[in-house]
Write a protein that holds these residues in place. Structure first.
Motif, PDB file in Angstrom:
ATOM      1  N   PHE A 147      41.082  28.799  38.408  1.00 34.89           N
ATOM      2  CA  PHE A 147      40.248  29.277  37.461  1.00 34.89           C
ATOM      3  C   PHE A 147      40.444  30.961  37.752  1.00 34.89           C
ATOM      4  CE2 PHE A 147      35.564  31.360  37.510  1.00 34.89           C
ATOM      5  CZ  PHE A 147      35.661  31.631  36.256  1.00 34.89           C
ATOM      6  N   VAL A 148      40.437  31.349  38.913  1.00 37.66           N
ATOM      7  CA  VAL A 148      40.659  32.621  39.366  1.00 37.66           C
ATOM      8  C   VAL A 148      42.162  33.139  38.683  1.00 37.66           C
ATOM      9  CG1 VAL A 148      41.023  34.366  41.178  1.00 37.66           C
ATOM     10  CG2 VAL A 148      39.297  32.637  41.417  1.00 37.66           C
ATOM     11  N   LEU A 149      43.035  32.488  38.748  1.00 34.92           N
ATOM     12  CA  LEU A 149      44.557  33.038  38.277  1.00 34.92           C
ATOM     13  C   LEU A 149      44.456  33.008  36.850  1.00 34.92           C
ATOM     14  CD1 LEU A 149      46.848  30.820  40.648  1.00 34.92           C
ATOM     15  CD2 LEU A 149      46.208  33.143  40.903  1.00 34.92           C
ATOM     16  N   THR A 150      43.606  32.249  36.127  1.00 38.50           N
ATOM     17  CA  THR A 150      43.729  32.106  34.777  1.00 38.50           C
ATOM     18  C   THR A 150      42.655  33.122  33.905  1.00 38.50           C
ATOM     19  OG1 THR A 150      42.339  30.169  34.712  1.00 38.50           O
ATOM     20  CG2 THR A 150      44.861  29.772  34.569  1.00 38.50           C
ATOM     21  N   ASP A 172      40.627  38.785  33.113  1.00 41.79           N
ATOM     22  CA  ASP A 172      39.274  39.480  32.598  1.00 41.79           C
ATOM     23  C   ASP A 172      38.313  39.713  33.857  1.00 41.79           C
ATOM     24  OD1 ASP A 172      38.936  36.647  32.348  1.00 41.79           O
ATOM     25  OD2 ASP A 172      37.283  37.182  30.764  1.00 41.79           O
ATOM     26  N   LEU A 173      38.252  38.484  34.560  1.00 44.41           N
ATOM     27  CA  LEU A 173      37.222  38.513  35.722  1.00 44.41           C
ATOM     28  C   LEU A 173      37.857  38.944  37.258  1.00 44.41           C
ATOM     29  CD1 LEU A 173      35.472  35.070  34.759  1.00 44.41           C
ATOM     30  CD2 LEU A 173      34.565  37.394  34.233  1.00 44.41           C
ATOM     31  N   PHE A 174      39.077  38.676  37.254  1.00 40.59           N
ATOM     32  CA  PHE A 174      39.783  38.550  38.746  1.00 40.59           C
ATOM     33  C   PHE A 174      40.845  39.443  38.428  1.00 40.59           C
ATOM     34  CE2 PHE A 174      37.443  34.701  38.754  1.00 40.59           C
ATOM     35  CZ  PHE A 174      36.579  35.058  39.746  1.00 40.59           C
ATOM     36  N   SER A 175      40.985  40.703  38.611  1.00 36.55           N
ATOM     37  CA  SER A 175      41.916  41.607  37.995  1.00 36.55           C
ATOM     38  C   SER A 175      42.881  41.769  39.226  1.00 36.55           C
ATOM     39  CB  SER A 175      41.430  43.134  37.768  1.00 36.55           C
ATOM     40  OG  SER A 175      42.285  44.054  37.627  1.00 36.55           O
ATOM     41  N   ASN A 176      44.231  41.879  38.741  1.00 40.98           N
ATOM     42  CA  ASN A 176      45.403  42.017  39.637  1.00 40.98           C
ATOM     43  C   ASN A 176      45.932  43.637  39.817  1.00 40.98           C
ATOM     44  OD1 ASN A 176      47.129  40.498  41.160  1.00 40.98           O
ATOM     45  ND2 ASN A 176      48.885  40.574  39.793  1.00 40.98           N
ATOM     46  N   ARG A 203      43.164  39.235  44.138  1.00 38.98           N
ATOM     47  CA  ARG A 203      42.741  40.146  43.164  1.00 38.98           C
ATOM     48  C   ARG A 203      41.509  40.571  43.541  1.00 38.98           C
ATOM     49  NH1 ARG A 203      46.761  37.707  41.952  1.00 38.98           N
ATOM     50  NH2 ARG A 203      47.513  36.373  40.161  1.00 38.98           N
ATOM     51  N   THR A 204      40.795  41.158  42.579  1.00 38.85           N
ATOM     52  CA  THR A 204      39.691  41.848  42.372  1.00 38.85           C
ATOM     53  C   THR A 204      38.643  41.442  41.330  1.00 38.85           C
ATOM     54  OG1 THR A 204      40.732  43.837  43.333  1.00 38.85           O
ATOM     55  CG2 THR A 204      38.433  44.040  42.697  1.00 38.85           C
ATOM     56  N   ALA A 205      37.516  41.212  41.944  1.00 38.09           N
ATOM     57  CA  ALA A 205      36.339  40.532  40.887  1.00 38.09           C
ATOM     58  C   ALA A 205      35.793  41.873  40.001  1.00 38.09           C
ATOM     59  CB  ALA A 205      35.146  40.147  41.727  1.00 38.09           C
ATOM     60  N   THR A 206      35.887  41.686  38.816  1.00 37.68           N
ATOM     61  CA  THR A 206      35.637  42.799  37.900  1.00 37.68           C
ATOM     62  C   THR A 206      34.058  42.927  37.747  1.00 37.68           C
ATOM     63  OG1 THR A 206      36.143  41.559  35.897  1.00 37.68           O
ATOM     64  CG2 THR A 206      37.924  42.754  36.780  1.00 37.68           C
ATOM     65  N   GLN A 207      33.311  41.652  37.963  1.00 40.43           N
ATOM     66  CA  GLN A 207      32.012  41.511  37.720  1.00 40.43           C
ATOM     67  C   GLN A 207      31.378  40.495  38.764  1.00 40.43           C
ATOM     68  OE1 GLN A 207      32.332  40.495  33.505  1.00 40.43           O
ATOM     69  NE2 GLN A 207      31.161  38.669  34.205  1.00 40.43           N
ATOM     70  N   ASP A 208      30.358  40.276  38.956  1.00 40.99           N
ATOM     71  CA  ASP A 208      29.697  39.222  39.845  1.00 40.99           C
ATOM     72  C   ASP A 208      30.233  38.036  38.907  1.00 40.99           C
ATOM     73  OD1 ASP A 208      28.361  40.808  41.173  1.00 40.99           O
ATOM     74  OD2 ASP A 208      26.376  40.210  40.981  1.00 40.99           O
TER      75      ASP A 208
END
Length: 434
Positions: free
Chosen positions: A68-71, A74-78, A322-327
């Motif tokens: 989920f994180v890898l795909t 938009d939610l988990f930025s590289n 990765r970095t979370a772009t939102q909660d």
């Protein structure tokens, strides 16, 4: 707190520290990095989203969560622009390192694996041309020749230090020739690769930081001269392709030297470190499983299955961030906006919910959907090349030997400390000829 609030590092830390988890070990411990499997099992059972206040983030370990994180870029930025804290990942050292490169070389700009779509898409299209299946098929005879040459130089002795004598040179020579670099200098390029990855491997002392920066500066200035040479005299290699990528493209801009440096950084480190680790772990596995050796010798068609199961079983890339772009809620845990998310491929590949008897190496395993090469837009661009190198290597070694075993027991830790990779320190082998 709403996801569009401006959260300080302390606020992120407080939210992460409030996550309940009874596991008291951490992947930042070199002993856990050396043998992480029991730790991953604990996390799967007790807290699959593992809080890590020391880095201002969490570690995600279950297969479906990792996927989920890898795909979802938009939610988990590289991209570093997403603003994660990265406190435990040597942020002060990293800032100083970047400043040294900026003043005396070229800064680390974001390309390919270090940016998100749509920027990532353009870089991947450029680099991906060299790793298309038809391109890999075309260079397969070259890989065969390199492997044969290396084994010819080792086989008569009946023993070798596999890591330095074969596992590093094979992919090293291949990527050097693909890039257009002198294959005779692979040990120098391997030193570059180690330096380029050093900050992501373990904490560095002041002296180590400065020494590492000098090695990368050496690499940058060498490569900059190659870029200029290829601008004036193009040749049939990947560096020429990248230097002249803008030509014939409408409104395309020439890649900057900083962009070219960053692409070389990723191609050199990927070409040396990850395939070398896969070769080492595959061969180490064969020494532990003579029954698997026997099956492969009786049926070479099993080698692709061996490779896929080996990649699942001891993944060369243990995890990236990765970095979370939102909660974002993952497995019932809300990951705060701006927090670091350590995506643990190796833990996902040992998830019992997806892989039956995940802790067992099973040559007949039907499920091959491991995440060793990642998933989503950042799926490893060199996966096809790595598979070809691994297939050639294990075919040659199985064909030319009748037995392979460890020359002596390991002393102490098997692996070098690393936050993200799984590099073996050495692999002393002895073997008998077929």
């Amino acid at each position: 707190m709403s996801s569009d609030s401006t959260a300080s590092d302390v606020t992120i830390d407080d939210r992460i520290a409030a996550m309940a988890c009874p596991v008291d070990r951490t992947i930042l411990d070199p002993a856990v990095q050396d043998d992480p499997w029991d730790f991953y099992n604990e996390l799967h059972a007790q807290c699959p989203v593992f809080p890590m206040p020391e880095i201002g983030g969490v570690m995600v370990t279950k297969y479906e969560d990792v996927r989920f994180v890898l795909t979802r870029p938009d939610l988990f930025s590289n991209s570093g622009r997403a603003g994660g804290a990265k406190k435990g990942l040597q942020v002060d050292n990293a800032r100083r390192y970047r400043e040294i490169l900026r003043l005396r070389g070229w800064p680390h700009v974001e390309t390919l694996q270090r940016c998100d779509p749509p920027e990532h898409t353009a870089y991947r299209r450029l680099v991906g041309k060299a790793f298309l299946p038809r391109q890999i098929k075309a260079i397969a005879p070259q890989i065969e020749e390199i492997s044969t040459e290396l084994i010819d130089g080792l086989i008569g002795a009946g023993h070798c230090e596999f890591n330095l004598d074969y596992a590093m040179p094979l992919p090293g020579i291949v990527i050097a020739e693909q890039l257009g670099l002198d294959r005779s200098e692979i040990h120098r390029f391997n030193r570059w690769a180690h330096a380029m990855l050093a900050l992501s491997m373990r904490p560095l002392t002041e002296a180590e930081l400065l020494e590492t920066a000098e090695v990368e500066l050496e690499a940058q200035h060498h490569l900059a001269a190659v870029f200029e040479q290829r601008r004036a005299e193009p040749s049939d290699d990947l560096i020429s392709t990248l230097v002249h990528a803008h030509e014939g493209e409408d409104n395309a801009e020439q890649l900057t030297v900083a962009e070219l440096q960053n692409l070389m950084h990723q191609l050199i480190t990927g070409g040396f470190e990850t395939t070398t680790s896969a070769l080492n772990h595959g061969m180490w596995l064969l020494t532990r499983r003579p029954d698997v050796q026997d099956r492969l010798r009786s049926d070479l068609s099993l080698i692709p299955a061996f490779i896929e199961e080996m990649l699942r079983f001891e993944s060369p890339v243990q995890g990236l961030v990765r970095t979370a772009t939102q909660d974002v809620e993952v497995s019932g845990v809300v990951i705060p906006e701006g927090s670091i998310v350590m995506v643990r491929y190796a833990a996902a590949n040992r998830d019992e919910a997806v892989f039956d008897r995940a802790a067992d190496f099973d040559l007949d395993r039907e499920t091959t959907k491991h995440l060793a090469f990642g998933a989503g837009p950042h799926f490893c661009v060199g996966a096809a090349l790595a598979r070809q190198e691994l297939t050639t290597a294990f075919t040659h070694w199985i064909e030319r030997t009748s037995s392979i075993e460890l020359a002596r027991p390991f002393e102490g830790a098997v692996h070098e400390p690393s936050f993200i990779l799984f590099p073996m320190k050495e692999l002393p082998l002895r073997f008998t000829l077929a």
